[in-house]
Design a protein around this motif. Structure first.
Motif, PDB file in Angstrom:
ATOM      1  N   ARG A   1       0.763  -1.258  -0.015  1.00  0.00           N
ATOM      2  CA  ARG A   1       0.104   0.027  -0.056  1.00  0.00           C
ATOM      3  C   ARG A   1       0.770   1.491   0.156  1.00  0.00           C
ATOM      4  N   ASN A   2       2.119   1.041   0.597  1.00  0.00           N
ATOM      5  CA  ASN A   2       2.884   2.365   0.420  1.00  0.00           C
ATOM      6  C   ASN A   2       3.778   2.332  -0.776  1.00  0.00           C
TER       7      ASN A   2
ATOM      8  N   GLN B   1       5.629  -6.338   3.159  1.00  0.00           N
ATOM      9  CA  GLN B   1       4.837  -5.248   4.042  1.00  0.00           C
ATOM     10  C   GLN B   1       3.620  -5.810   4.390  1.00  0.00           C
ATOM     11  N   HIS B   2       3.306  -5.196   5.543  1.00  0.00           N
ATOM     12  CA  HIS B   2       1.805  -5.932   6.476  1.00  0.00           C
ATOM     13  C   HIS B   2       0.700  -5.595   5.642  1.00  0.00           C
ATOM     14  N   SER B   3       0.455  -4.587   4.779  1.00  0.00           N
ATOM     15  CA  SER B   3      -0.568  -4.077   4.238  1.00  0.00           C
ATOM     16  C   SER B   3      -0.251  -3.987   2.683  1.00  0.00           C
TER      17      SER B   3
END
Length: 175
Positions: free
Chosen positions: A65-66, A132-134
């Motif tokens: 997401r980032n 990443q987690h998201s």
């Protein structure tokens, strides 16, 4: 190299014939990595290799997401994709270049369907799981396709307008 035939209007491509559609789908079914190009905030293209899953001519990928990719897609949904598949002798193959419109998948039923299909097709999963987690699922709906066939050091290219892939809705309908 041109994707137009003599007599075609500039910028106009022929509709994608059924045989070429099947060839494109077969290539997508055999490969799992592609080069994705997005437009960066400075207007320059940015390309990266990503894992993908396809349904018909529609492409799905997972990104953080980032990530710069997702930020670029949110700013300008136009993307380009390149995939090559080797056939037989070195240098022989089929390549697919696609332009499309990308958007994040927000519909949970589409996300669940894609997640299940990816796990079934690619049980190793490592190509589709950013650290990443998201993460976000991105859907690319094709606009144009160029198929290039290489054999014996020569290549032949043909470009086509796509009249939609599976075109799964990625956003829930507006109220």
């Amino acid at each position: 190299m041109t994707a137009r035939r003599k007599g075609d209007e500039p910028g106009r491509l022929r509709p994608l014939p059924a045989a070429e559609r099947r060839a494109a789908i077969e290539l997508l079914d055999q490969e799992h990595l592609m080069t994705l190009a997005v437009l960066g905030p400075d207007g320059w293209p940015r390309a990266s290799t990503v894992g993908f899953y396809s349904e018909d001519l529609d492409i799905y990928l997972v990104t953080a997401r980032n990530s710069d990719k997702l930020g670029a897609i949110r700013s300008d949904p136009r993307v380009a994709i390149a995939i090559r598949h080797e056939i037989g002798q070195p240098g022989n193959g089929l390549a697919l270049s696609m332009t499309g419109r990308a958007e994040e998948v927000f519909d949970p039923t589409v996300a669940e369907r894609i997640n299940k299909a990816v796990i079934k097709r690619y049980p190793e999963g490592h190509l589709y799981c950013p650290q990443q987690h998201s993460v976000a699922i991105v859907h690319v709906q094709p606009v144009t396709i160029v198929l290039a066939r290489a054999r014996g050091g020569r290549s032949i290219t043909d470009g086509y307008q796509v009249s939609g892939g599976r075109s799964s809705p990625s956003r829930p309908p507006s109220p």
